[in-house]
Motif scaffolding. Structure first.
Motif, short mmCIF file in Angstrom:
data_model
loop_
_atom_site.label_atom_id
_atom_site.label_comp_id
_atom_site.label_asym_id
_atom_site.label_seq_id
_atom_site.Cartn_x
_atom_site.Cartn_y
_atom_site.Cartn_z
N LEU A 121 -18.21 4.09 9.65
CA LEU A 121 -16.83 3.58 9.71
C LEU A 121 -15.89 4.46 8.89
N GLU A 122 -16.35 4.93 7.64
CA GLU A 122 -15.63 5.77 6.77
C GLU A 122 -15.37 7.18 7.57
N GLN A 123 -16.22 7.32 8.21
CA GLN A 123 -16.16 9.02 9.00
C GLN A 123 -15.13 8.71 10.05
N ASN A 124 -15.19 7.83 10.67
CA ASN A 124 -13.97 7.52 11.80
C ASN A 124 -12.61 7.14 11.20
N LEU A 125 -12.77 6.63 9.82
CA LEU A 125 -11.48 6.25 9.48
C LEU A 125 -10.90 7.55 9.09
N ALA A 126 -11.79 8.66 8.54
CA ALA A 126 -10.96 9.78 8.19
C ALA A 126 -10.65 10.61 9.23
N GLN A 127 -11.28 10.55 10.61
CA GLN A 127 -10.94 11.38 11.78
C GLN A 127 -9.39 10.62 12.27
N LEU A 128 -9.50 9.21 12.13
CA LEU A 128 -8.20 8.72 12.50
C LEU A 128 -6.96 9.04 11.64
N LYS A 129 -7.41 8.97 10.14
CA LYS A 129 -6.12 9.56 9.39
C LYS A 129 -5.68 10.87 9.83
N ASN A 130 -6.49 11.97 10.06
CA ASN A 130 -6.16 12.99 10.31
C ASN A 130 -5.54 13.20 11.74
N ALA A 131 -6.08 12.32 12.79
CA ALA A 131 -5.37 12.28 14.00
C ALA A 131 -3.97 11.59 14.13
N GLU A 132 -3.79 10.63 13.30
CA GLU A 132 -2.32 10.01 12.95
C GLU A 132 -1.41 11.09 12.36
N ALA A 133 -1.99 11.85 11.39
CA ALA A 133 -1.00 13.03 10.83
C ALA A 133 -0.53 14.00 11.67
N ASP A 134 -1.66 14.42 12.66
CA ASP A 134 -1.21 15.33 13.84
C ASP A 134 -0.36 14.57 14.56
N LEU A 135 -0.47 13.42 14.97
CA LEU A 135 0.46 12.77 15.84
C LEU A 135 2.12 12.89 15.44
N GLN A 136 2.03 12.54 14.18
CA GLN A 136 3.68 12.76 13.59
C GLN A 136 4.16 14.07 13.66
N LEU A 137 3.18 14.99 13.53
CA LEU A 137 3.74 16.47 13.61
C LEU A 137 4.10 16.76 15.15
N TYR A 138 2.98 16.44 16.04
CA TYR A 138 3.29 16.66 17.30
C TYR A 138 4.60 15.84 17.93
N SER A 139 4.88 14.64 17.26
CA SER A 139 6.26 14.00 17.59
C SER A 139 7.47 15.15 17.26
N LYS A 140 7.86 15.56 16.07
CA LYS A 140 8.52 16.41 15.74
C LYS A 140 8.78 17.60 16.50
N LEU A 141 7.64 18.11 16.86
CA LEU A 141 7.61 19.33 17.67
C LEU A 141 7.73 19.01 18.91
N ARG A 142 7.61 17.79 19.56
CA ARG A 142 7.96 17.39 20.86
C ARG A 142 9.42 17.27 20.92
N GLU A 143 10.26 16.70 19.93
CA GLU A 143 11.63 16.61 19.96
C GLU A 143 12.33 17.98 19.96
N GLN A 144 11.70 18.74 19.40
CA GLN A 144 12.10 20.24 19.35
C GLN A 144 11.72 21.07 20.70
N SER A 145 10.93 20.43 21.45
CA SER A 145 10.39 20.76 22.73
C SER A 145 9.67 22.24 22.46
N SER A 146 8.84 22.16 21.24
CA SER A 146 7.96 23.21 20.77
C SER A 146 6.59 23.04 21.34
N ILE A 147 6.38 21.81 21.90
CA ILE A 147 4.90 21.55 22.46
C ILE A 147 5.17 20.79 23.64
N SER A 148 4.21 20.90 24.63
CA SER A 148 4.28 20.31 25.99
C SER A 148 4.01 18.76 25.84
N ALA A 149 4.67 18.05 26.67
CA ALA A 149 4.26 16.77 26.75
C ALA A 149 2.96 16.15 26.96
N GLN A 150 2.18 17.17 27.40
CA GLN A 150 0.61 16.84 27.75
C GLN A 150 -0.02 16.89 26.42
#
Length: 385
Positions: A121-150
Motif C-alpha cells: 500500500l505504501e509503495q502504491n501511495l508513493a506512485q499515486l502521489k507522483n502520478a497526481e503531481a505529473d497530472l497537475q503539470l500535464y494539465s498546465k501544459l495541456r492549456e498551453q498546447s505543449s502536450i497532446s491530449a493523448q
C-alpha cells in the motif's frame, strides 16, 4: 366328670381299674363361660379403617408425558485459521460469557502477511502521489498546447489506476488484519464449556469439524416433549386464548420438582408414525437444575377445574365393572362407582359418584366387602410430656 385309671397288681398281672372322679371347675374358668370367647369369629368384628373426606378444591388439569432437556444453542468452537495452538485460556467445564477469550494461535505468519500488505500500500501511495503531481503539470501544459491530449488522458488513466490499486491494497490489509484477529478465539455464545479436544502445541486446521471445545447454553434451557393428538385440542384452545401454559419438569421417580417453565412452541405437524405432536418449553434454569440431554417427567398444566370434588388417588379401586371406592354409611362400608377426571399431585377429581363430605376409605381396604361393619380410626395427638 372324668375317669381316672388306677393300675393294680393282682397275681402278677397288672389290672387297670377305671374309677370315676369328679372335679369341680372354678366358676370363673368354667367351659360354659369360656365358650363364647372361643367361638367369636375375628373376621366378623368391625374392620378398623382410616377415612378421608371428599373435599371441593381447585384442581389443575395436567397432561403428563416424558421429555428431554435440550440446550437452546450448542456451538462447536472451531478455528478459522491454521496454526499452532499457543495458549488455552479456559478451564474445562467452566461457564463462559459471550466474547470471552478461549485460546490463542501463533500470530507470526499473519503478522508478516499484514506487513506485506501494508508495504504494498505504501509503495502504491508513493506512485499515486507522483502520478497526481505529473497530472497537475500535464494539465498546465495541456492549456498551453505543449502536450497532446493523448498524453494528458493517459496520465489521468494512470492516476485512476493507482487509486484502484490502493483500494485493493487496503482490502488486502483489512483481510490480513481479519486473519490476524482470528488467531484469538473468543466464545461466540454464553454457556458451559465441555472437554477440551486439542492441547496446546498442536497444529490446528482451519474449520476442523471436531473443533477446539463445545459450548452449551444452559441458562435458559428448553425441554422437548410430545403429547398425543387426542389431547392437542385443549392445548391449542388455551394457546388461542392467549394463556401462558406452565410446564413442570420432575425427576425420574416423579418425587422432586426440578424446575418450572412455560410452553413456547408447538410443532407444525403431527408425527404420522406415533400420532403425537412435539412441543417445546423454556426454563430459566438459573441454578442449572436441568442438564442437557437429561430425561424428565413433564406435566403440562392446561387448565384449572374450579370446585372439583377431590379424593386421594390411593383411595380409588379398579375392577372389572369400573372404578369404585368404599364409602362409610352408618358405620358400614358400601361400594360406590365413580367417574374420575383430572389428577393433580396425588389427588383425583371425581366427576360422578361422590359428593362433598362423603367419607371415603383410604386404609384398610383389603378386608372390606359391601355391608361390612367398620371402626373409623383417627390419629390422636400425643400429649406433651
Amino acid at each position: 366328670m372324668a375317669l381316672l385309671k388306677k393300675p393294680l397288681l393282682v397275681a402278677g398281672v397288672v389290672v387297670v381299674v377305671a374309677t370315676a372322679a369328679y372335679f369341680l371347675w372354678p366358676k370363673t374358668g368354667s367351659p360354659t363361660a369360656a365358650a363364647p370367647a372361643r367361638q367369636m369369629n375375628p373376621w366378623a368384628m368391625p374392620v378398623p379403617v382410616r377415612v378421608v373426606t371428599a373435599d371441593a378444591a381447585d384442581l389443575r388439569v395436567q397432561i403428563k408425558t416424558i421429555g428431554t432437556v435440550t440446550p437452546l444453542n450448542t456451538v462447536v468452537v472451531q478455528s478459522r485459521v491454521t496454526g499452532t495452538l499457543q495458549q488455552v485460556a479456559f478451564t474445562e467445564g467452566d461457564k463462559v460469557t459471550q466474547g470471552q477469550l478461549l485460546a490463542e494461535i501463533e500470530q507470526a505468519d499473519y503478522q508478516i502477511q499484514l506487513a506485506q500488505a501494508q508495504g504494498q500500500l505504501e509503495q502504491n501511495l508513493a506512485q499515486l502521489k507522483n502520478a497526481e503531481a505529473d497530472l497537475q503539470l500535464y494539465s498546465k501544459l495541456r492549456e498551453q498546447s505543449s502536450i497532446s491530449a493523448q498524453q494528458y488522458n493517459q496520465q489521468q488513466a494512470l492516476v485512476a489506476q493507482l487509486k484502484g490499486t490502493i483500494k485493493s491494497n487496503q482490502a488486502q490489509i483489512d483481510a490480513a488484519k481479519l486473519q490476524l484477529s482470528y488467531t484469538r478465539i473468543h466464545a461466540p455464545i454464553s454457556g458451559r464449556l465441555g472437554l477440551r479436544r486439542v492441547d496446546p502445541g498442536n497444529l490446528i486446521q482451519a474449520n476442523n469439524t471436531e473443533g477446539l471445545v463445545t459450548i452449551t447454553q444452559s441458562s435458559p434451557i428448553a425441554v422437548l416433549f410430545a403429547i398425543p393428538e387426542s389431547q392437542l385440542q385443549q392445548v391449542r384452545e388455551a394457546v388461542r386464548r392467549g394463556e401462558s401454559l406452565t410446564v413442570e419438569a420432575w425427576d425420574r421417580s416423579e418425587r422432586q420438582l426440578l424446575s418450572q417453565g412455560a410452553l413456547t412452541t408447538l410443532d407444525n405437524q403431527i408425527d404420522a408414525a406415533t400420532g403425537t405432536l412435539r412441543l417445546k418449553a423454556e426454563f430459566a434454569n438459573g441454578q442449572e437444575e436441568l442438564f442437557p440431554n437429561q430425561f424428565v417427567n413433564v406435566r403440562l398444566n392446561v387448565a384449572v377445574q374450579q370446585g372439583a370434588v377431590t379424593i386421594p388417588q390411593d383411595a380409588v379401586q379398579y375392577g372389572s365393572a369400573g372404578n369404585y371406592v368404599y364409602v362409610i354409611e352408618q358405620n358400614k362400608a358400601q361400594i360406590r362407582q365413580v367417574k374420575l377426571g383430572a389428577t393433580d399431585n396425588g389427588l383425583v377429581a371425581v366427576e360422578d359418584g361422590l359428593q362433598t363430605g362423603d367419607l371415603v376409605v383410604l386404609e384398610g381396604l383389603d378386608r372390606l366387602r359391601p355391608g361390612r361393619a367398620v371402626e373409623v380410626i383417627t390419629d390422636q395427638p400425643v400429649p406433651a410430656g
